[in-house]
Design an enzyme around this catalytic site. Sequence first.
Site, PDB file in Angstrom:
ATOM      1  CG  HIS A  90     -52.759 -45.312  39.637  1.00 50.29           C
ATOM      2  ND1 HIS A  90     -51.588 -44.847  39.056  1.00 50.29           N
ATOM      3  CD2 HIS A  90     -52.377 -46.108  40.672  1.00 50.29           C
ATOM      4  CE1 HIS A  90     -50.554 -45.346  39.699  1.00 50.29           C
ATOM      5  NE2 HIS A  90     -50.999 -46.108  40.688  1.00 50.29           N
ATOM      6  CG  ASP A 137     -51.569 -47.296  45.017  1.00 47.55           C
ATOM      7  OD1 ASP A 137     -51.616 -47.153  43.776  1.00 47.55           O
ATOM      8  OD2 ASP A 137     -50.513 -47.215  45.673  1.00 47.55           O
ATOM      9  CG  HIS A 182     -49.793 -42.265  42.876  1.00 49.01           C
ATOM     10  ND1 HIS A 182     -50.903 -42.545  43.657  1.00 49.01           N
ATOM     11  CD2 HIS A 182     -49.218 -43.467  42.619  1.00 49.01           C
ATOM     12  CE1 HIS A 182     -50.988 -43.843  43.863  1.00 49.01           C
ATOM     13  NE2 HIS A 182     -49.991 -44.431  43.231  1.00 49.01           N
ATOM     14  NE  ARG A 230     -39.424 -44.191  38.844  1.00 47.94           N
ATOM     15  CZ  ARG A 230     -40.466 -44.736  39.469  1.00 47.94           C
ATOM     16  NH1 ARG A 230     -41.216 -45.630  38.829  1.00 47.94           N
ATOM     17  NH2 ARG A 230     -40.757 -44.415  40.709  1.00 47.94           N
TER      18      ARG A 230
END
Length: 362
Positions: free
Chosen positions: A241, A243, A297, A307
């Site tokens: 995607h 941002d 990204h 994570r």
Amino acid sequence: MHPSFKKVQMLESDNVITELNQPLNMATDPPFHQAYKSLIEDTSNNIFGKKLVLVEECELPLIDLSRILHNDNVVDESEREECKEEIARASQQWGFFQVTNHGISKDLLEKMREEQVKVFKQPFDKKSKEDKFMNFPAGSYRWGTPTATCLNQLSWSEAFHIPMADISASAAAFTTLSSTLEQFATTVAGLARKLTAILAEKLGCESTFFQENCLPSTCYLRMNRYPPCPVPSAIHGLMPHTDSDFLTILHQDEVGGLQLVKDGKWIAVKPNPEALIVNIGDLFQAWSNDVYKSVEHRVVTNPSTERFSIAYFFCPSYDTVIQNSEPSNYRKFSFREFRLQVQEDVQKYGHKVGLPRFLISH
């Protein structure tokens, strides 16, 4: 710096289903297996095979902000200008960069991580009723991808989306988290304002645009957790995607998993515990008329290690109009119109289309 290469072996579909049917931590993890059982079992829709994927790991441009954050009598003007040029150049060539000496203390970042872990370790039943049990705004807890129609649209992650305006009232049941969030948000917001002012200056634009339109009440934080995924080669932690904001500032842990597109191929971002990651959003790409790049990204999953990350999204009010001087590549649009178009496309196609919708030639 010599990049290293990671090899990810795609698994055959029968093995994938076997792995995906193994239990997770049922007390705290979202019920991915139950919710997406049909996607997991529908092997015709999956993206499996014996393909070998090479992902290059490298370090993003690293910029020392002490040259612009210290007062004038410590750093000379040439060093200050050099720092600004590095920020603008990285935003043009990469759309991503790392910053050190950013003004956010190591103690605060460590405390933020500790508090984040505590919240995500709460039982799933409590997290999914965040307004009742945790005093977070209703709808702030999100997991998976409700619109997914195949596994490559699924995000194996959970998150709390917290508007800046709600931070002081949020997490009252977690007093230390609330104060830590507020301190982190205030500090990162100041950094975002500084960076956007520099980027506007380098375009020859008035930087007051961001002061007038990107207010604390219009920005938000997102705390992310990516649970271990049985088949990291088949499912994203966060699907590819861009941002939908002006600027994003990210703090991630040492596990890694963030990848971005550079020169037409995916590269893995090497974690740097001393740095924050900054990336350009769609609105800045349009506002700069494609000078600065909003880069695709994603986050890849890890088979054994969870994570954590926290992101600050520098957004305008919904009524803010995005436009630039003629000749422009994009038609004039409001942030509200952009968000509605993104939501419509995700519902219809399972993914965001984004800026191409607003090109004048579209």
